[in-house]
Design a protein around this motif. Sequence first.
Motif, mmCIF file in Angstrom:
data_model
loop_
_atom_site.group_PDB
_atom_site.id
_atom_site.type_symbol
_atom_site.label_atom_id
_atom_site.label_comp_id
_atom_site.label_asym_id
_atom_site.label_seq_id
_atom_site.Cartn_x
_atom_site.Cartn_y
_atom_site.Cartn_z
ATOM 1 N N ALA A 256 0.830 -1.201 0.000
ATOM 2 C CA ALA A 256 0.000 0.000 0.000
ATOM 3 C C ALA A 256 0.863 1.249 0.000
ATOM 4 O O ALA A 256 0.560 2.247 -0.654
ATOM 5 C CB ALA A 256 -0.907 -0.009 1.224
ATOM 6 N N TYR A 257 1.948 1.167 0.695
ATOM 7 C CA TYR A 257 2.855 2.300 0.790
ATOM 8 C C TYR A 257 3.321 2.725 -0.601
ATOM 9 O O TYR A 257 3.337 3.898 -0.954
ATOM 10 C CB TYR A 257 4.047 1.904 1.650
ATOM 11 C CG TYR A 257 5.128 2.939 1.679
ATOM 12 C CD1 TYR A 257 6.329 2.736 1.012
ATOM 13 C CD2 TYR A 257 4.947 4.121 2.368
ATOM 14 C CE1 TYR A 257 7.312 3.697 1.031
ATOM 15 C CE2 TYR A 257 5.921 5.078 2.389
ATOM 16 C CZ TYR A 257 7.108 4.868 1.723
ATOM 17 O OH TYR A 257 8.076 5.811 1.727
ATOM 18 N N ARG A 258 3.668 1.760 -1.411
ATOM 19 C CA ARG A 258 4.177 2.054 -2.737
ATOM 20 C C ARG A 258 3.069 2.598 -3.632
ATOM 21 O O ARG A 258 3.254 3.535 -4.388
ATOM 22 C CB ARG A 258 4.773 0.763 -3.333
ATOM 23 C CG ARG A 258 5.481 0.945 -4.641
ATOM 24 C CD ARG A 258 6.204 -0.337 -5.024
ATOM 25 N NE ARG A 258 7.390 -0.568 -4.230
ATOM 26 C CZ ARG A 258 8.556 0.042 -4.413
ATOM 27 N NH1 ARG A 258 8.687 0.917 -5.390
ATOM 28 N NH2 ARG A 258 9.575 -0.229 -3.637
ATOM 29 N N ILE A 259 1.890 1.977 -3.524
ATOM 30 C CA ILE A 259 0.763 2.438 -4.331
ATOM 31 C C ILE A 259 0.424 3.882 -3.980
ATOM 32 O O ILE A 259 0.212 4.723 -4.858
ATOM 33 C CB ILE A 259 -0.462 1.542 -4.084
ATOM 34 C CG1 ILE A 259 -0.193 0.150 -4.641
ATOM 35 C CG2 ILE A 259 -1.697 2.135 -4.716
ATOM 36 C CD1 ILE A 259 -1.320 -0.810 -4.423
ATOM 37 N N SER B 66 -7.522 0.012 -7.946
ATOM 38 C CA SER B 66 -6.754 0.283 -6.752
ATOM 39 C C SER B 66 -7.667 0.298 -5.543
ATOM 40 O O SER B 66 -8.856 0.568 -5.623
ATOM 41 C CB SER B 66 -6.065 1.631 -6.888
ATOM 42 O OG SER B 66 -7.037 2.614 -7.197
ATOM 43 N N SER B 67 -7.094 -0.001 -4.433
ATOM 44 C CA SER B 67 -7.834 0.090 -3.189
ATOM 45 C C SER B 67 -7.598 1.460 -2.600
ATOM 46 O O SER B 67 -6.586 2.091 -2.852
ATOM 47 C CB SER B 67 -7.321 -0.951 -2.205
ATOM 48 O OG SER B 67 -7.330 -2.218 -2.795
ATOM 49 N N PHE C 72 -7.791 2.341 1.028
ATOM 50 C CA PHE C 72 -8.072 1.996 2.414
ATOM 51 C C PHE C 72 -7.892 3.222 3.294
ATOM 52 O O PHE C 72 -6.864 3.893 3.245
ATOM 53 C CB PHE C 72 -7.131 0.886 2.885
ATOM 54 C CG PHE C 72 -7.589 -0.480 2.483
ATOM 55 C CD1 PHE C 72 -7.173 -1.038 1.294
ATOM 56 C CD2 PHE C 72 -8.445 -1.213 3.294
ATOM 57 C CE1 PHE C 72 -7.597 -2.294 0.917
ATOM 58 C CE2 PHE C 72 -8.868 -2.478 2.922
ATOM 59 C CZ PHE C 72 -8.445 -3.014 1.723
ATOM 60 N N LYS D 182 -8.484 4.580 7.445
ATOM 61 C CA LYS D 182 -8.733 4.107 8.798
ATOM 62 C C LYS D 182 -10.094 4.574 9.266
ATOM 63 O O LYS D 182 -10.549 5.670 8.949
ATOM 64 C CB LYS D 182 -7.682 4.668 9.751
ATOM 65 C CG LYS D 182 -6.366 4.009 9.579
ATOM 66 C CD LYS D 182 -5.462 4.245 10.784
ATOM 67 C CE LYS D 182 -4.143 3.576 10.494
ATOM 68 N NZ LYS D 182 -3.325 3.320 11.581
ATOM 69 N N ILE E 268 -9.678 -0.343 19.173
ATOM 70 C CA ILE E 268 -9.089 -0.864 17.941
ATOM 71 C C ILE E 268 -9.794 -0.265 16.732
ATOM 72 O O ILE E 268 -11.003 -0.372 16.603
ATOM 73 C CB ILE E 268 -9.210 -2.393 17.910
ATOM 74 C CG1 ILE E 268 -8.385 -2.979 19.045
ATOM 75 C CG2 ILE E 268 -8.722 -2.930 16.581
ATOM 76 C CD1 ILE E 268 -8.425 -4.477 19.085
ATOM 77 N N GLY E 269 -9.050 0.328 15.871
ATOM 78 C CA GLY E 269 -9.637 0.884 14.668
ATOM 79 C C GLY E 269 -9.678 -0.165 13.571
ATOM 80 O O GLY E 269 -9.071 -1.222 13.680
ATOM 81 N N ARG E 270 -10.371 0.149 12.528
ATOM 82 C CA ARG E 270 -10.440 -0.758 11.384
ATOM 83 C C ARG E 270 -10.059 0.001 10.130
ATOM 84 O O ARG E 270 -9.759 1.192 10.185
ATOM 85 C CB ARG E 270 -11.867 -1.316 11.234
ATOM 86 C CG ARG E 270 -12.410 -1.995 12.462
ATOM 87 C CD ARG E 270 -11.670 -3.283 12.772
ATOM 88 N NE ARG E 270 -11.691 -4.217 11.667
ATOM 89 C CZ ARG E 270 -12.705 -5.032 11.428
ATOM 90 N NH1 ARG E 270 -13.755 -5.068 12.223
ATOM 91 N NH2 ARG E 270 -12.655 -5.853 10.407
ATOM 92 N N LYS E 271 -10.049 -0.721 9.042
ATOM 93 C CA LYS E 271 -9.792 -0.057 7.774
ATOM 94 C C LYS E 271 -10.867 -0.457 6.792
ATOM 95 O O LYS E 271 -11.327 -1.586 6.804
ATOM 96 C CB LYS E 271 -8.443 -0.511 7.216
ATOM 97 C CG LYS E 271 -7.300 0.356 7.643
ATOM 98 C CD LYS E 271 -6.098 0.074 6.759
ATOM 99 C CE LYS E 271 -4.908 0.826 7.271
ATOM 100 N NZ LYS E 271 -3.672 0.271 6.786
ATOM 101 N N ARG F 17 -9.419 10.101 6.541
ATOM 102 C CA ARG F 17 -9.832 9.004 7.403
ATOM 103 C C ARG F 17 -11.231 9.275 7.940
ATOM 104 O O ARG F 17 -11.730 10.383 7.872
ATOM 105 C CB ARG F 17 -8.870 8.804 8.546
ATOM 106 C CG ARG F 17 -8.746 10.009 9.437
ATOM 107 C CD ARG F 17 -7.868 9.698 10.589
ATOM 108 N NE ARG F 17 -7.175 10.889 11.036
ATOM 109 C CZ ARG F 17 -6.309 10.890 12.008
ATOM 110 N NH1 ARG F 17 -6.001 9.760 12.602
ATOM 111 N NH2 ARG F 17 -5.737 12.013 12.380
#
Lengths: 325, 581
Positions: free
Chosen positions: A146-149, A201-202, A204, A206, A214-217, A297
């Motif tokens: 994801a970082y790269r995208i 592409s996604s 995502f 938070k 706890i968070g989700r994505k 987010r």
Amino acid sequence: MEGALGLLGGGGGGGGGGGSSGGSTDGSMSTVSKAEVVEQDYVGLMSEVSSYPAEAELELGLGLSLGGAVKSNHCPWREYGRILTAKDFPSVVSRGSSASSSSSSGRANTSVTAITGTKRAADSVAQEVGPANGASQVVGWPPIRAYRINSLASQAKASTVEEEDSTAIGNGRSKDSARKNINGTSNKNNGNVQENGRLRSSLFVKVNMDGLQIGRKVDLNAHVCYETLAQTLEEMFHRPTTTVNAIRSSGENEHAVKPSKLLDGSSEFVLTYEDKEGDWMLVGDVPWGMFLNTVKRLRIMRTSEANGLAPRYPEKDQRQRIKPI
Amino acid sequence: MAYSFPEEVLEHVFSFIQDDKDRNAVSLVCKSWYEIERWCRRRIFVGNCYAVSPRIVMRRFPELRSVSLKGKPHFADFNLVPEGWGGYVYPWISAMAEAYPWLEELRLKRMVVTDEALELISRSFKNFSVLVLSSCEGFTTDGLAAIAANCRNLRVLELWECEVDDRSGNWLSHFPESCTSLVSLSFPCLDGEVSFSALERLVSRCTNLRTLRLNNSVPLDKLPNLLRRAPQLVDLGTGAYTAELRPELYSKLGDAFAGCKGLKSLSGFWEAVPSYLPATYSICAGIRSLNLSYATIQSPDLVKLIRQCPNLQRLWVLDYIEDCGLNALATTCKDLQELRVFPSDPFGVEANVSLTEQGLVSVSEGCPKLQSVLYFCRQMSNAALFTIARNRPNLTRFRLCIIEPRAPDYLTLQPLDAGFGAIVENCKDLQRLSLSGLLTDRVFEYIGTHAKKLEMLSIAFAGDSDLGLHHVLSGCNSLRKLEIRDCPFGDQALLANASKLETMRSLWMSSCSVSFEACKLLGQKMPSLNVEVIDERGSPESRPESLPIDKLYIYRTIAGPRCDMPSFVWNMGERSALRFS
């Protein structure tokens, strides 16, 4: 260079499966004996389980013939395959390209049947089901972090004009189009020429809910409108912890879009988002595509705390709603 | 027959043995060696943080100085593991704060690290000197500020591809003026700005700084100053590599690079502008590692740069390099060992660049030392794979990603079984393999037969039946990590090879055909495994048991079921059976 702690093999334990090194004979022998134990229990279990289709007879002869005599004509595999029919895959997301009709790659489809006679039951089933709501998705493919995208995407945004939201509103892909122009010099991917975009592409982001640690994505690109997003979020966060009916139990139509409590103000919580400027806004006030472009987010906020956010219309009916297409 | 060496002698001998595997072997010789070894072990690597508990580790190894932990499964990198699954480091930190006050090094990968954890680290370990966080998340720059402020002897602070909430609190300025110990500072994944003056002062006073990797908020015109203050740099990650064309900046940059005669590794290059690339030429002859995978530069400029680097051993690049660029690479860089080509437009339906299987074939022909390949492309053929396999039997890592799932050989429309078969047959030392394209059970037969040294295998959209999985589980003797998605593998192969799973670190299966029933059986019969069913659709109990579950993660463990599972993860073990009643 990496090693386990050796705790499994050390201190007197022999290790179950014969270990990873050593003669293959040793390995397979112990595997056979263990496999037999497992299979017999498995068989016993099968006959007791009432939900299991009665006509299926599985021959679990596998473990006994590890010598390599298991050829692909082996019946059990096919029988097993037949058991899983279309109704067994109610909400499985389509298996990517199998439903594709893209011009350049009819090859994927023709080859499926051109291969060996062994039926890929699960796959052909998936083709029948297909993408349920038009937003077909193959999460995590191609396998790029994801970082790269995100990094490529933000470089792309820096150098291209963003697509007009109204053309993309039906499929919420404005961000996708922007990403497609990552190749700075060529504009041949400009405009929404892509067809069923199996690979997309996604996005995502938070999601945190007040009161939950706890968070989700959630993948915003998997949705086309606020309603489905809110539904998903409600399921994610309000799902009962006991084993009551899962919302998406077998075969139910996912198109049933019910008005979301998160969006219409009738719940104790409201859905808010942080935009690019760092401001917290109520979700739902801007066109979906514009929302995708500015959201950083999400937060499911207690209604009592939501004062002072972007002003709401006093009447619920006057609120602008994005209708799903 | 008892050894009569005094303990001190044995301990001294053992101190020369650093490798984990060797250490483990030593501990198995006899009870007294086990005891001596465990007291003098200083570093451990825990490949799966849930395979063991902090308490167990601390009980056995009371004197550790260096701990490495990995958390989430690899597929978490691609968003296949839902947020909240686990991998929390805090319990480890809090246990280590008591047991290892002399801890010096912590390396974490794919773990959830909070600011509280970072603060606890910074306060608990007086000699703490190395913190490396790869693909971690859950913390903010406030946590980094605590590390900077409180770790007096910090030598290494590296953040690789972490998700960090940037609070823009000038964390960098929290390094006290007295801090001169930094050897490596790396933060390319941070979004926000850092204080340039703090950075410059820090770089100036840390005269042992060897690695400096900036984030893209550091503009190009700040780079010359930094480089001038750190001529001893060996590894540099630039910030944004873009600016208007200004001759005086260009020449300052060129001079600054020329002053760093020891540079061996270059990375960064965000938004790179080709005209500024030649500023690096003076040191390119010494460059061993080049990461241009964030640089959207076209092939001709890439080639010009690569031609300056004849001693290149590692290249990461976008597919803008195209086949012609890879030809040039093959001609120029005869020492190349590792090549990674990433897609510039991964979601595009049509190819946007002229990069095909030919590029990889050329490199395999021209670079005799090539061992490690990660290659994204849009077409592949069995013929190309045969050639690559023949050319490079010394491959140890081969990860091929054909972007279209189930794409066949584009020349013959056949599956790519034979091509991958050639790879595993010829490359006898292959340790890591990722498959893609159209593949039947046959490719798994080849893999099971030949890939005896294979340790990690990634499979997606492949295979016809359980037979495929069975071949892999029964044939791959060295297999440690297996990750599978979207394959028609079900219960049979899994259950028949259940004991194999105890010899592996972990197995991941998502969007396959494993039934809940089988998972329960596996969990009940194999107490040394944690069989975790992950399903965000709700409890698998609410559906017929023969239906496939969504995601399955199985790993061996001596710590039993974990206590921190979220609501969408279920453990299938006996003790967990009560949850379903």
